[in-house]
Every structure is written in structure tokens, then in C-alpha cells.
Design an enzyme around this catalytic site. Structure first.
Site, PDB file in Angstrom:
ATOM      1  N   LYS A  53       0.837  -1.204   0.000  1.00  0.00           N
ATOM      2  CA  LYS A  53       0.000   0.000   0.000  1.00  0.00           C
ATOM      3  C   LYS A  53       0.870   1.252   0.000  1.00  0.00           C
ATOM      4  O   LYS A  53       0.586   2.227  -0.707  1.00  0.00           O
ATOM      5  CB  LYS A  53      -0.941  -0.013   1.214  1.00  0.00           C
ATOM      6  CG  LYS A  53      -2.036  -1.068   1.091  1.00  0.00           C
ATOM      7  CD  LYS A  53      -2.782  -1.306   2.402  1.00  0.00           C
ATOM      8  CE  LYS A  53      -3.750  -2.483   2.233  1.00  0.00           C
ATOM      9  NZ  LYS A  53      -4.431  -2.858   3.484  1.00  0.00           N
ATOM     10  N   GLN A  97      -4.391  -1.572   9.769  1.00  0.00           N
ATOM     11  CA  GLN A  97      -4.277  -2.900   9.164  1.00  0.00           C
ATOM     12  C   GLN A  97      -4.856  -3.960  10.113  1.00  0.00           C
ATOM     13  O   GLN A  97      -4.466  -4.026  11.283  1.00  0.00           O
ATOM     14  CB  GLN A  97      -2.802  -3.195   8.842  1.00  0.00           C
ATOM     15  CG  GLN A  97      -2.574  -4.500   8.120  1.00  0.00           C
ATOM     16  CD  GLN A  97      -3.216  -4.548   6.718  1.00  0.00           C
ATOM     17  OE1 GLN A  97      -3.174  -3.569   5.975  1.00  0.00           O
ATOM     18  NE2 GLN A  97      -3.816  -5.659   6.377  1.00  0.00           N
ATOM     19  N   ASP A 120     -10.893   2.749   4.253  1.00  0.00           N
ATOM     20  CA  ASP A 120     -11.180   1.310   4.109  1.00  0.00           C
ATOM     21  C   ASP A 120     -12.686   1.053   3.996  1.00  0.00           C
ATOM     22  O   ASP A 120     -13.097  -0.054   3.666  1.00  0.00           O
ATOM     23  CB  ASP A 120     -10.646   0.544   5.334  1.00  0.00           C
ATOM     24  CG  ASP A 120      -9.379  -0.233   5.030  1.00  0.00           C
ATOM     25  OD1 ASP A 120      -9.115  -0.469   3.832  1.00  0.00           O
ATOM     26  OD2 ASP A 120      -8.671  -0.589   5.985  1.00  0.00           O
TER      27      ASP A 120
END
Ligand code: NDP
Length: 291
Positions: A53, A97, A120
Site C-alpha cells: 500500500k 491494518q 477502508d
């Protein structure tokens, strides 16, 4: 033979679009979009996703930092870190994460993220917007699948889309996206309690496998001419590879490919699209913040 949907090429297109938009914004005097990534612990898979990412962000001109914390960080300490990022005007997007260590409640941490920075699309407000069809962040993997279908000129209106898997990150949000006005599919979601799953899968015009079970979808589960999207990423032992394993999807590719009209490979299918959507979301966050 099925047409192979090339996730690498399609994601490169999207990344190029994001790069051009970022360049345009910075040339107009805006600062570069900025993504804060929070990584807890030393899980190698999580560390590798996060590296991917960060690299993809840098390539399109999005700033990003990975803030790494030890496994034993306290829940309150992590919540304070998220709060600090929420309040930081230089931060456009926040990504924590997952999974987090067992002593930390994932849900509490996700709920603490400012929905305006929730790139997200995991916060309940983001999920609610998705369900009622309001504009907002796109859930990365499902939106990546929609982009694949759209950019491959695959008709979705009136088509029967069968999704195998009902997780909060893939199956459920994808069902909502495929139902949306404009996509207009008729959606069936299957899971581990579904009865006679093969006969339902065989009705699909668009079949999506998001289970986490290597080669689960076999040829007898696919209608000739169906579009097959394979979300799964599974390790199977392979002594011919230096690392001792290879990655395969949830679809038995060799058997299904001759029957399907379109199919995604693993790797190189849905995976790269996920990161591309994350970049789109970070750009959107930056644009919205400066509006
Ligand atoms: P989860 O484990 O959260 O969900 C799996 C789903 O599959 C569940 O809904 C489960 O049903 C269902 N399932 C399990 N066994 C069966 C069965 N025998 N018959 C029918 N349904 C079954 O997984 P995720 O959604 O997070 O991920 C799925 C796969 O996709 C994984 O391989 C993951 O690595 C991959 N993935 C890939 C991404 C990418 O970028 N390409 C992104 C995210 C995930 P139930 O709810 O009843 O338990």
C-alpha cells in the site's frame, strides 16, 4: 476459452488516473493527499500488505507513513493514536491494518476512525451510506470487482449475481454494490449454511467466489458462459517453488476457464484492484477535506 480479466492492467489504468488527478491538484497549489497507515505487531502477511500500500501510494504521489507498534500495545493507547490522526489536518485517510492482536477489539478501533478519513470503508457510517446508496468511500475489494466488470464492459443489469461468502469486507458490501441502481443485478449471497450451493451457483450469470478455500468452485458449479470472479487467495504447498508454496484462488481455474465467458486469475486478478480503490479513496478524502 474464457476472456481473462487482467486485474494488473486494469489497476494500472486506475493508478494512472489517480496519479494524474494528484498531479493536477498539486499543480493547483494543494498539498499531496496523505494516508496514515497503522500496523500493530509483526505478522508477515500484514507487513507485506502494508508495504504494498505504501509503495502504491508513493507511485501515484500520495504521501504515506506506516506507524508501527508492538503487539502488546494497549487498546486505549491505540485508540488515542487514532484520535490524534483524526484531529491532524495533514492526514486525509487512516488505515488500520487488520487483524489486530486478540486483546484489542477491532470494532472499537474501526469505530474510532473519523468516517471522513475512513478510506477502508469499514466504519458503520460508511457501511450505512453504502447500503442506502449515498455517495461515500467505496469498500476496496468489492469496488475493485465492480470496476473490473465495468471496465471489461460486462453487463450487470438484470443479471443474476451469486456471491459465495458473506464477510463484512467482501460478500456483504459486494452484494450492496451489485444491487445499487446503475448496477441492477439480482443478487444471491451464499455461505456455509446454504443448502445445495452448487445448484444456486449454476444459476449465476456472474459468480463471485470469496470463501478462502482453494479450488472450491469446480466446473459443475458454473453455467456455461458465466463471468467468474475469484477473490480467494490461498497458499498451497508447491515444492517446485523456492518459497515452498504458490497462491491459488477459490476457483479451480483449469477446470472452469474453458466454460466461463470471463474469468479472473489468481494472482493478478482482484488483488491489484483492491489497492487501486484504496488510492482512489485517499484522493477522494483529500478532495473532500479541501472542499
Ligand atoms: P471470511 O473467512 O471472512 O469469509 C468467508 C466466507 O466464506 C464466509 O461467509 C463463510 O460462510 C463462507 N464459507 C466458508 N466455507 C464455506 C462453504 N463450505 N460453503 C459456502 N460458504 C463457505 O473471508 P474473507 O471474505 O475475508 O476472504 C475470502 C477470501 O478472499 C480469502 O481467501 C481472502 O484471502 C480473500 N481476500 C482477497 C482479497 C483481495 O484483495 N483479493 C481481499 C479480501 C479477501 P459463514 O459466514 O457461514 O462462515
Amino acid at each position: 476459452m474464457a476472456h481473462l480479466i487482467d486485474g494488473k492492467a486494469l489497476s494500472a489504468q486506475i493508478r494512472e488516473e489517480v496519479k494524474q488527478a494528484v498531479t493536477q491538484r498539486t499543480s493547483e497549489g494543494h498539498r499531496a493527499p496523505y494516508l496514515a497507515v497503522v500496523l500493530v505487531g509483526e505478522d508477515p502477511a500484514s507487513a507485506s500488505y502494508v508495504r504494498g500500500k505504501a509503495k502504491a501510494s508513493a507511485e501515484v504521489g500520495i504521501g504515506s507513513d506506516t506507524m508501527t507498534y508492538p503487539d502488546d500495545i494497549g487498546e486505549n493507547e491505540l485508540l488515542d493514536i487514532v484520535k490524534g490522526l483524526n484531529e491532524d489536518p495533514e492526514v486525509d485517510g487512516i488505515l488500520v491494518q487488520l487483524p489486530l492482536p486478540k486483546h484489542i477489539d477491532d470494532r472499537k478501533v474501526i469505530n474510532a476512525i473519523d468516517p471522513k478519513k475512513d478510506v477502508d470503508c469499514f466504519h458503520p457510517e460508511s457501511v450505512g451510506n453504502l447500503v442506502i446508496g449515498l455517495d461515500g468511500f467505496q469498500p476496496a475489494t468489492p469496488a475493485g470487482i465492480v470496476e473490473m466488470l465495468r471496465r471489461s464492459n460486462i453487463e450487470t443489469s438484470g443479471k443474476h449475481c451469486v456471491i459465495i461468502g458473506r464477510s463484512n469486507i467482501v460478500g456483504k458490501p459486494l452484494a450492496n454494490l451489485m444491487l445499487k441502481k446503475g448496477m441492477d443485478s439480482t443478487v444471491t449471497v451464499c455461505h456455509s449454511r446454504t443448502k445445495d450451493l452448487p445448484s444456486i451457483a449454476r444459476q449465476a450469470d456472474i459468480l463471485v467466489a470469496a470463501i478462502g478455500w482453494a479450488n472450491f468452485v469446480t466446473a459443475d458449479m458454473v453455467k456455461p458462459g458465466a463471468v467468474v470472479i475469484d477473490v480467494g487467495i490461498n497458499r498451497v504447498d508447491d515444492e517446485t517453488r523456492e518459497r515452498g508454496y504458490r497462491l491459488v484462488g477459490d476457483v479451480d481455474f483449469e477446470a472452469v476457464e474453458p466454460i466461463a465467458s470471463h474469468i479472473t486469475p489468481v494472482p493478478g486478478g482482484v488483488g491489484p484492484m483492491t489497492i487501486a480503490v484504496l488510492l482512489q479513496n485517499t484522493l477522494k478524502a483529500a478532495v473532500d477535506h479541501s472542499a
